[in-house]
Write an enzyme that holds these catalytic residues in place. Structure first.
Site, PDB file in Angstrom:
ATOM      1  N   ASP A  10       0.864  -1.187   0.000  1.00 23.11           N
ATOM      2  CA  ASP A  10       0.000   0.000   0.000  1.00 23.11           C
ATOM      3  C   ASP A  10       0.900   1.236   0.000  1.00 23.11           C
ATOM      4  O   ASP A  10       1.626   1.490   0.966  1.00 23.11           O
ATOM      5  CB  ASP A  10      -0.901  -0.012   1.235  1.00 23.11           C
ATOM      6  N   ASP A 105      -2.856   2.442  -6.190  1.00 24.74           N
ATOM      7  CA  ASP A 105      -1.735   2.523  -5.253  1.00 24.74           C
ATOM      8  C   ASP A 105      -1.633   1.353  -4.282  1.00 24.74           C
ATOM      9  O   ASP A 105      -0.905   1.433  -3.290  1.00 24.74           O
ATOM     10  CB  ASP A 105      -1.810   3.837  -4.470  1.00 24.74           C
ATOM     11  N   GLU A 106      -2.333   0.262  -4.538  1.00 22.07           N
ATOM     12  CA  GLU A 106      -2.186  -0.897  -3.660  1.00 22.07           C
ATOM     13  C   GLU A 106      -2.504  -2.186  -4.411  1.00 22.07           C
ATOM     14  O   GLU A 106      -3.260  -2.198  -5.380  1.00 22.07           O
ATOM     15  CB  GLU A 106      -3.065  -0.783  -2.411  1.00 22.07           C
TER      16      GLU A 106
END
Length: 362
Positions: A10, A105-106
């Site tokens: 993350d 983003d993860e």
């Protein structure tokens, strides 16, 4: 079953961290990405310096400004963020192809069949993200997705947490029920209303009541509360649509202004599609008036395209002929759907076989 095999990565304050990386002036300052200093729009991401003031994603920009008058507001640069996301994905692919992106983003990585030491591999991935991209990530490792994601959130930013079976039995009961994956504000309130505030409260509650009241969802809650999550890491699934949109700094009443946005969007999306070898058949223009009424108008092409010029031409045609500026516009966007990916069978039209002179094309 309980072997450490799942990594959750993350990125920390992703959009804001990229902006701080790329401009030394923004470093160690409260950065708000998304929204506008005049209060229009909502926050997409806030740097950790801004979060100290209570600013968070999805917060109205007006409220963010009240909390931190000195915050620096920056526009969302989605093209840049997506490029960085691709670089991160390429690092992941050096270790496994069983990657499930959850957002830009993860992502989850399944290392179960890679015959690697998972903890050292996760540390190597984290180090490479920092060394190659100058960004920090929080990493969680466990034996299932729920616990890996829980782990990555425990020491943010720049965290590295491992949850074993023994750890899970000790940690889970102490946590508030909102930490269970999928428990939102509504479910949390429903649980709180019957006296369930922690995971331990949930495990000690009448199981039959939970199952009767919430059905399958209740069963899932009880499983997660015990650290059980059998969902596999699902490799990347192709997007069903691609789009760009923006909330305008000032309401627009002139189609010339809107046309310029459409042109920019068409260029950005066209480049992205060509890079991935994608074509589309349906083009949609999205408009939100200043009274928040939203309308969409679409056209489906006979022949799929990835041409920025074609996308712009068709979107502009929709804007000119099918959208009325009955009120000022606060948001405009383009969405492309009916996507055709490389190696997919193409839908061949009748015109492909019969030319204008009636002769079959071979």
């Amino acid at each position: 079953m309980y072997d450490l095999s799942i990594i959750h990565v993350d990125m920390d304050a992703f959009y804001a961290s990229i902006e701080q990386r790329d401009n030394t002036f923004f470093r160690n300052k409260p950065i708000v990405v998304g929204g506008h200093p005049d209060g229009r729009g909502v926050v997409s991401t806030a740097s950790y310096e801004a979060r100290k003031f209570g600013i968070h994603s999805a917060m109205p920009a007006r409220r963010a400004r009240e909390l931190c008058p000195g915050a620096i507001f920056l526009p969302v640069n989605m093209e840049k963020y997506k490029n960085v996301s691709e670089q991160i994905q390429n690092i992941f692919k050096d270790y496994t192809y069983t990657i499930e992106p959850i957002s830009i983003d993860e992502a989850f990585l399944d290392m179960g069949e890679q015959h690697r030491d998972v903890i050292s591999t996760a540390q190597e991935i984290k180090n490479r993200i920092y060394d190659e991209l100058n960004l920090t990530a929080s990493v969680g490792i466990s034996y299932n997705k729920f616990l890996a994601k829980l782990a990555s959130d425990m020491e943010k930013p720049n965290g590295f947490t491992v949850i074993t079976l023994k750890d899970a039995k000790k940690i889970l009961p102490t946590l508030p029920v909102r930490k269970i994956w999928g428990v939102g504000v509504k479910t949390e309130k429903e649980l709180n209303d019957i006296g369930i505030f922690t995971i331990e409260d949930l495990l000690n509650y009448d199981r039959e009541f939970i199952l009767n009241h919430w059905g399958r969802r209740g069963y899932e809650l009880l499983c997660l509360a015990q650290g059980m999550d059998n969902r596999p890491v699902e490799a990347y699934q192709q997007a069903k649509s691609i789009g760009e949109e923006t909330t305008l700094s000032n309401d627009a009443v002139d189609k010339v202004i809107l046309r310029n946005y459409i042109k920019d969007f068409a260029i950005i999306i066209g480049k992205r599609m060509n890079k991935q070898g994608i074509k589309c058949r349906t083009i949609t223009v999205k408009i939100k008036y200043n009274d928040f009424r939203l309308i969409t108008r679409s056209i489906t092409l006979d022949v799929p395209t990835s041409s920025s010029l074609m996308i712009y031409s068709e979107a502009n045609n929709i804007l000119e002929n099918r959208i009325e500026l009955i009120k000022p516009v606060r948001l405009i966007g383009i969405q492309l759907s009916n996507l055709l990916y490389p190696h997919e069978p193409k839908q061949v039209t009748f015109e492909h076989f019969i030319g204008s002179n009636g002769i079959k094309n071979h």
